[in-house]
Structure formats: C-alpha cells, structure tokens
Motif scaffolding. Structure first.
Motif, PDB file in Angstrom:
ATOM      1  N   ARG A  69       0.821  -1.212   0.000  1.00  0.00           N
ATOM      2  CA  ARG A  69       0.000   0.000   0.000  1.00  0.00           C
ATOM      3  C   ARG A  69       0.854   1.261   0.000  1.00  0.00           C
ATOM      4  O   ARG A  69       0.378   2.347   0.316  1.00  0.00           O
ATOM      5  CB  ARG A  69      -0.931  -0.013   1.220  1.00  0.00           C
ATOM      6  N   ILE A  70       2.116   1.113  -0.368  1.00  0.00           N
ATOM      7  CA  ILE A  70       3.012   2.259  -0.543  1.00  0.00           C
ATOM      8  C   ILE A  70       3.369   2.351  -2.018  1.00  0.00           C
ATOM      9  O   ILE A  70       3.800   1.381  -2.620  1.00  0.00           O
ATOM     10  CB  ILE A  70       4.291   2.120   0.304  1.00  0.00           C
ATOM     11  N   SER A  71       3.195   3.519  -2.581  1.00  0.00           N
ATOM     12  CA  SER A  71       3.442   3.704  -4.003  1.00  0.00           C
ATOM     13  C   SER A  71       4.864   3.292  -4.397  1.00  0.00           C
ATOM     14  O   SER A  71       5.832   3.689  -3.747  1.00  0.00           O
ATOM     15  CB  SER A  71       3.246   5.182  -4.372  1.00  0.00           C
ATOM     16  N   PRO A  72       5.015   2.498  -5.457  1.00  0.00           N
ATOM     17  CA  PRO A  72       6.362   2.182  -5.956  1.00  0.00           C
ATOM     18  C   PRO A  72       7.142   3.440  -6.325  1.00  0.00           C
ATOM     19  O   PRO A  72       8.372   3.448  -6.237  1.00  0.00           O
ATOM     20  CB  PRO A  72       6.077   1.321  -7.198  1.00  0.00           C
ATOM     21  N   HIS A  73       6.426   4.500  -6.719  1.00  0.00           N
ATOM     22  CA  HIS A  73       7.110   5.759  -7.030  1.00  0.00           C
ATOM     23  C   HIS A  73       7.836   6.292  -5.794  1.00  0.00           C
ATOM     24  O   HIS A  73       8.961   6.792  -5.899  1.00  0.00           O
ATOM     25  CB  HIS A  73       6.106   6.804  -7.518  1.00  0.00           C
ATOM     26  N   LEU A  74       7.185   6.199  -4.626  1.00  0.00           N
ATOM     27  CA  LEU A  74       7.819   6.705  -3.410  1.00  0.00           C
ATOM     28  C   LEU A  74       9.034   5.852  -3.047  1.00  0.00           C
ATOM     29  O   LEU A  74      10.076   6.387  -2.645  1.00  0.00           O
ATOM     30  CB  LEU A  74       6.817   6.720  -2.253  1.00  0.00           C
ATOM     31  N   LYS A  75       8.921   4.556  -3.181  1.00  0.00           N
ATOM     32  CA  LYS A  75      10.057   3.683  -2.871  1.00  0.00           C
ATOM     33  C   LYS A  75      11.243   4.024  -3.766  1.00  0.00           C
ATOM     34  O   LYS A  75      12.384   4.159  -3.295  1.00  0.00           O
ATOM     35  CB  LYS A  75       9.663   2.220  -3.049  1.00  0.00           C
ATOM     36  N   ARG A  76      10.977   4.164  -5.057  1.00  0.00           N
ATOM     37  CA  ARG A  76      12.065   4.483  -5.992  1.00  0.00           C
ATOM     38  C   ARG A  76      12.642   5.863  -5.720  1.00  0.00           C
ATOM     39  O   ARG A  76      13.866   6.072  -5.788  1.00  0.00           O
ATOM     40  CB  ARG A  76      11.557   4.393  -7.432  1.00  0.00           C
ATOM     41  N   ALA A  77      11.776   6.814  -5.402  1.00  0.00           N
ATOM     42  CA  ALA A  77      12.238   8.187  -5.150  1.00  0.00           C
ATOM     43  C   ALA A  77      13.143   8.241  -3.924  1.00  0.00           C
ATOM     44  O   ALA A  77      14.195   8.896  -3.942  1.00  0.00           O
ATOM     45  CB  ALA A  77      11.036   9.115  -4.967  1.00  0.00           C
ATOM     46  N   VAL A  78      12.750   7.551  -2.863  1.00  0.00           N
ATOM     47  CA  VAL A  78      13.541   7.578  -1.630  1.00  0.00           C
ATOM     48  C   VAL A  78      14.884   6.887  -1.839  1.00  0.00           C
ATOM     49  O   VAL A  78      15.929   7.375  -1.383  1.00  0.00           O
ATOM     50  CB  VAL A  78      12.754   6.935  -0.477  1.00  0.00           C
ATOM     51  N   ALA A 221       4.718  10.033  -9.447  1.00  0.00           N
ATOM     52  CA  ALA A 221       6.178  10.147  -9.472  1.00  0.00           C
ATOM     53  C   ALA A 221       6.656  11.488  -8.908  1.00  0.00           C
ATOM     54  O   ALA A 221       7.567  11.528  -8.068  1.00  0.00           O
ATOM     55  CB  ALA A 221       6.681   9.962 -10.900  1.00  0.00           C
ATOM     56  N   TYR A 222       6.061  12.581  -9.351  1.00  0.00           N
ATOM     57  CA  TYR A 222       6.563  13.891  -8.920  1.00  0.00           C
ATOM     58  C   TYR A 222       6.255  14.169  -7.446  1.00  0.00           C
ATOM     59  O   TYR A 222       7.151  14.608  -6.703  1.00  0.00           O
ATOM     60  CB  TYR A 222       6.001  14.987  -9.815  1.00  0.00           C
ATOM     61  N   PRO A 223       5.016  13.940  -6.960  1.00  0.00           N
ATOM     62  CA  PRO A 223       4.776  14.116  -5.519  1.00  0.00           C
ATOM     63  C   PRO A 223       5.683  13.227  -4.665  1.00  0.00           C
ATOM     64  O   PRO A 223       6.174  13.656  -3.617  1.00  0.00           O
ATOM     65  CB  PRO A 223       3.301  13.742  -5.352  1.00  0.00           C
ATOM     66  N   ALA A 224       5.925  11.996  -5.111  1.00  0.00           N
ATOM     67  CA  ALA A 224       6.814  11.095  -4.380  1.00  0.00           C
ATOM     68  C   ALA A 224       8.225  11.666  -4.320  1.00  0.00           C
ATOM     69  O   ALA A 224       8.890  11.622  -3.275  1.00  0.00           O
ATOM     70  CB  ALA A 224       6.832   9.721  -5.046  1.00  0.00           C
ATOM     71  N   ALA A 225       8.688  12.226  -5.424  1.00  0.00           N
ATOM     72  CA  ALA A 225      10.022  12.818  -5.454  1.00  0.00           C
ATOM     73  C   ALA A 225      10.113  14.026  -4.527  1.00  0.00           C
ATOM     74  O   ALA A 225      11.129  14.241  -3.856  1.00  0.00           O
ATOM     75  CB  ALA A 225      10.385  13.219  -6.885  1.00  0.00           C
ATOM     76  N   VAL A 246      12.994  22.546  -3.705  1.00  0.00           N
ATOM     77  CA  VAL A 246      12.310  21.251  -3.630  1.00  0.00           C
ATOM     78  C   VAL A 246      11.822  20.828  -5.009  1.00  0.00           C
ATOM     79  O   VAL A 246      11.988  19.677  -5.422  1.00  0.00           O
ATOM     80  CB  VAL A 246      11.135  21.307  -2.634  1.00  0.00           C
ATOM     81  N   SER A 247      11.246  21.760  -5.747  1.00  0.00           N
ATOM     82  CA  SER A 247      10.729  21.443  -7.078  1.00  0.00           C
ATOM     83  C   SER A 247      11.848  21.041  -8.029  1.00  0.00           C
ATOM     84  O   SER A 247      11.738  20.059  -8.775  1.00  0.00           O
ATOM     85  CB  SER A 247       9.961  22.639  -7.635  1.00  0.00           C
ATOM     86  N   GLY A 248      12.945  21.807  -8.004  1.00  0.00           N
ATOM     87  CA  GLY A 248      14.065  21.503  -8.899  1.00  0.00           C
ATOM     88  C   GLY A 248      14.726  20.184  -8.572  1.00  0.00           C
ATOM     89  O   GLY A 248      15.034  19.380  -9.464  1.00  0.00           O
ATOM     90  N   ARG A 249      14.944  19.951  -7.290  1.00  0.00           N
ATOM     91  CA  ARG A 249      15.566  18.705  -6.856  1.00  0.00           C
ATOM     92  C   ARG A 249      14.653  17.515  -7.148  1.00  0.00           C
ATOM     93  O   ARG A 249      15.118  16.431  -7.528  1.00  0.00           O
ATOM     94  CB  ARG A 249      15.867  18.789  -5.363  1.00  0.00           C
ATOM     95  N   ALA A 250      13.342  17.716  -7.013  1.00  0.00           N
ATOM     96  CA  ALA A 250      12.386  16.646  -7.307  1.00  0.00           C
ATOM     97  C   ALA A 250      12.471  16.232  -8.772  1.00  0.00           C
ATOM     98  O   ALA A 250      12.385  15.047  -9.109  1.00  0.00           O
ATOM     99  CB  ALA A 250      10.964  17.089  -6.968  1.00  0.00           C
ATOM    100  N   GLY A 251      12.651  17.206  -9.659  1.00  0.00           N
ATOM    101  CA  GLY A 251      12.798  16.886 -11.079  1.00  0.00           C
ATOM    102  C   GLY A 251      14.013  16.013 -11.339  1.00  0.00           C
ATOM    103  O   GLY A 251      13.956  15.077 -12.153  1.00  0.00           O
ATOM    104  N   THR A 252      15.105  16.285 -10.633  1.00  0.00           N
ATOM    105  CA  THR A 252      16.314  15.472 -10.773  1.00  0.00           C
ATOM    106  C   THR A 252      16.067  14.049 -10.298  1.00  0.00           C
ATOM    107  O   THR A 252      16.505  13.075 -10.923  1.00  0.00           O
ATOM    108  CB  THR A 252      17.466  16.094  -9.966  1.00  0.00           C
ATOM    109  N   ILE A 253      15.362  13.915  -9.192  1.00  0.00           N
ATOM    110  CA  ILE A 253      15.084  12.584  -8.648  1.00  0.00           C
ATOM    111  C   ILE A 253      14.170  11.789  -9.577  1.00  0.00           C
ATOM    112  O   ILE A 253      14.379  10.595  -9.805  1.00  0.00           O
ATOM    113  CB  ILE A 253      14.460  12.700  -7.240  1.00  0.00           C
ATOM    114  N   VAL A 254      13.158  12.450 -10.135  1.00  0.00           N
ATOM    115  CA  VAL A 254      12.260  11.766 -11.080  1.00  0.00           C
ATOM    116  C   VAL A 254      13.063  11.180 -12.240  1.00  0.00           C
ATOM    117  O   VAL A 254      12.811  10.055 -12.696  1.00  0.00           O
ATOM    118  CB  VAL A 254      11.174  12.729 -11.593  1.00  0.00           C
ATOM    119  N   ALA A 255      14.046  11.933 -12.708  1.00  0.00           N
ATOM    120  CA  ALA A 255      14.869  11.458 -13.823  1.00  0.00           C
ATOM    121  C   ALA A 255      15.689  10.227 -13.446  1.00  0.00           C
ATOM    122  O   ALA A 255      16.030   9.411 -14.308  1.00  0.00           O
ATOM    123  CB  ALA A 255      15.793  12.586 -14.283  1.00  0.00           C
ATOM    124  N   ARG A 256      16.008  10.089 -12.170  1.00  0.00           N
ATOM    125  CA  ARG A 256      16.811   8.952 -11.718  1.00  0.00           C
ATOM    126  C   ARG A 256      15.976   7.732 -11.353  1.00  0.00           C
ATOM    127  O   ARG A 256      16.503   6.624 -11.261  1.00  0.00           O
ATOM    128  CB  ARG A 256      17.636   9.359 -10.488  1.00  0.00           C
TER     129      ARG A 256
END
Length: 263
Positions: A69-78, A221-225, A246-256
């Motif tokens: 029940r935890i988004s895979p996007h959040l796991k990958r982002a963290v 993906a973006y909220p998780a990042a 936060v927004s800029g760094r989140a974009g970098t994380i989404v790419a990774r």
C-alpha cells in the motif's frame, strides 16, 4: 594480583557482559520485526517528549501501511535520493562515510576560519573605540552523515540523535544486524512507515495525506520525489514544501527513478 587489579578486571568483565546483553536485546527486537511492526521508534518518542514539553501538546500523525500500500514511485524516489546503492550494500557504505568525514572536516575548518576573522574584526573595532553593539552570528559547519537507509533506520529505531563516535559505532553494528535478520523489502517498509516528514508527521501514509491529501498508494512520481527531497531536513522543508529548491531537486530525482530496481 592486587585487589585493585582484580576489581578492575571484574568491572571490565561486567562492562563486556552488559555490552553483549545489550546487543542480544537489539537482535531480539529486530527479530520480532520480521512479524510485527514497531509501535514507535526512539526518535519518535524523543520528539513526542519535546512537543509535550515545548508546546504542551502532542502533534502526532502516523498510520502504518503495508508494503503493498506504498506507491512504488515513493520507494524508488527515496532510494534514488537517499541511498542509490540500497539494493547492493550490506548496511554500510564505507566510501560514503569516508567522503562525508572529509567534507565535514573541511566544513568545520572553513567555519573556524570565518569565526576567527569575525573575532579579529570585532577586536580591532573594540581597540579603535568602536565597540560592537551586537556580535555577528558565528558560522557553523553543516554536518553530513553519509548514512545508508539501513543506518538511518537503525538510528531512528534505537538511538539518540547525539553525534558521537560511540553512537555512530553502535549505529553501524545495528545496521549490519538489520541486514542480517531482515530482507531489503522489510527494511524499506519499516523505514517508510517510521521516518519523519514534518513536525509530528511520521511515515508515508501520514505524509501523503498531509501534503497531497491522498493515500500513500496513490502518490505519483513527482509528488513522491518531492517527499523524498524533504527527508534530510523535513522540519525545514515543510515550511515551504513547494519551494524552488524542492521542485528543482524533485525533477532530478524523477529522472533517476527509472534506474532504481525495487527490492
């Protein structure tokens, strides 16, 4: 052998036995986590006490949600943000610790130089008959830890926030224990359910509800990042979670995130 040496020997033996008993206690606690979720962590309890003593109320939001029940996007982002080698290391990344130590030494030396210059400047003004009404704020070094997700979990579960060699050593031992007893999926599940995401906000479900009004399973993906960006300093970032940083760094994380394999 003198009575003093015998007493020292008994004291040393007692200390060793106490240390071993403590480690066995930690192992037992960790083993229990294979089937039961921890009700609270050492860090959470210290935060609860701080909130009660400073604000005279307990601000607390936390709800355990299972791994599914935890988004895979959040796991990958963290993982992408906090510990890119999570799937491969055995709890500790010594290269990261060494790099963090070197950076901290440089930061402390830089802060010391700045403070020495400020003190000299103030002393010159005082000698010239121009006393300083308000001393300039002293520089402080920004300390980084180089810790893996497993180390962060070990510290949050069992230890205090003090920065000492003994605490760091115990953290490393606990990280190896966690990796030996629990699998990566369980370590990540417990971490995401207990980590702080703001004052009194603990775990993925509480964070998702607090910042985005959705359940942890529904995070994109973006909220998780954005949540992942907040982890190093959640109390600071929660004041402006939509900041440019936060927004800029989140974009970098989404790419990774596409390069991250989940355990």
């Amino acid at each position: 052998m003198s009575a003093a040496l015998r007493a020292l020997g008994r004291l040393f033996t007692l200390m060793v036995l106490c240390g071993m008993a403590l480690q066995l206690y930690f192992v037992a606690r960790i083993a229990l986590m294979t089937v039961m979720a921890p009700e609270s962590t050492s860090f959470q309890r210290s935060e609860a006490w701080r909130l009660l003593t400073e604000k005279h109320k307990l601000l607390w939001s936390q709800q355990w949600v299972d791994d599914g029940r935890i988004s895979p996007h959040l796991k990958r982002a963290v993982i992408a943000s906090e510990d890119a080698g999570f799937n491969d290391h055995s709890g500790v990344e010594w290269d990261a610790i060494e790099a963090a130590y070197e950076k901290n030494q440089k930061a402390e030396a830089r802060a010391e130089r700045i403070n020495e210059q400020l003190e000299k400047r103030e002393a010159k003004r005082a000698q010239a008959g121009k006393p300083v009404a308000k001393p300039a704020p002293r520089a402080t070094a920004k300390v980084i830890g180089g810790s893996t997700i497993t180390q962060q979990l070990a510290k949050n579960l069992f230890l205090s926030g003090e920065r000492t060699a003994a605490r760091k050593g115990q953290e490393i031992v606990l990280a190896y224990m966690l990796e030996a007893v629990l699998d990566k999926r369980r370590i990540l599940e417990i971490y995401l359910n207990s980590v702080e995401w703001g004052e009194g906000v603990f775990g993925a479900q509480a964070a998702a509800r607090h910042y985005f009004r959705v359940d942890a399973a529904q995070l994109g993906a973006y909220p998780a990042a954005r949540l992942a960006v907040m982890l190093p300093a959640p109390k600071r970032f929660e004041k402006n979670p939509g900041s440019a940083y936060v927004s800029g760094r989140a974009g970098t994380i989404v790419a990774r995130m596409g390069d991250v394999d989940l355990p």
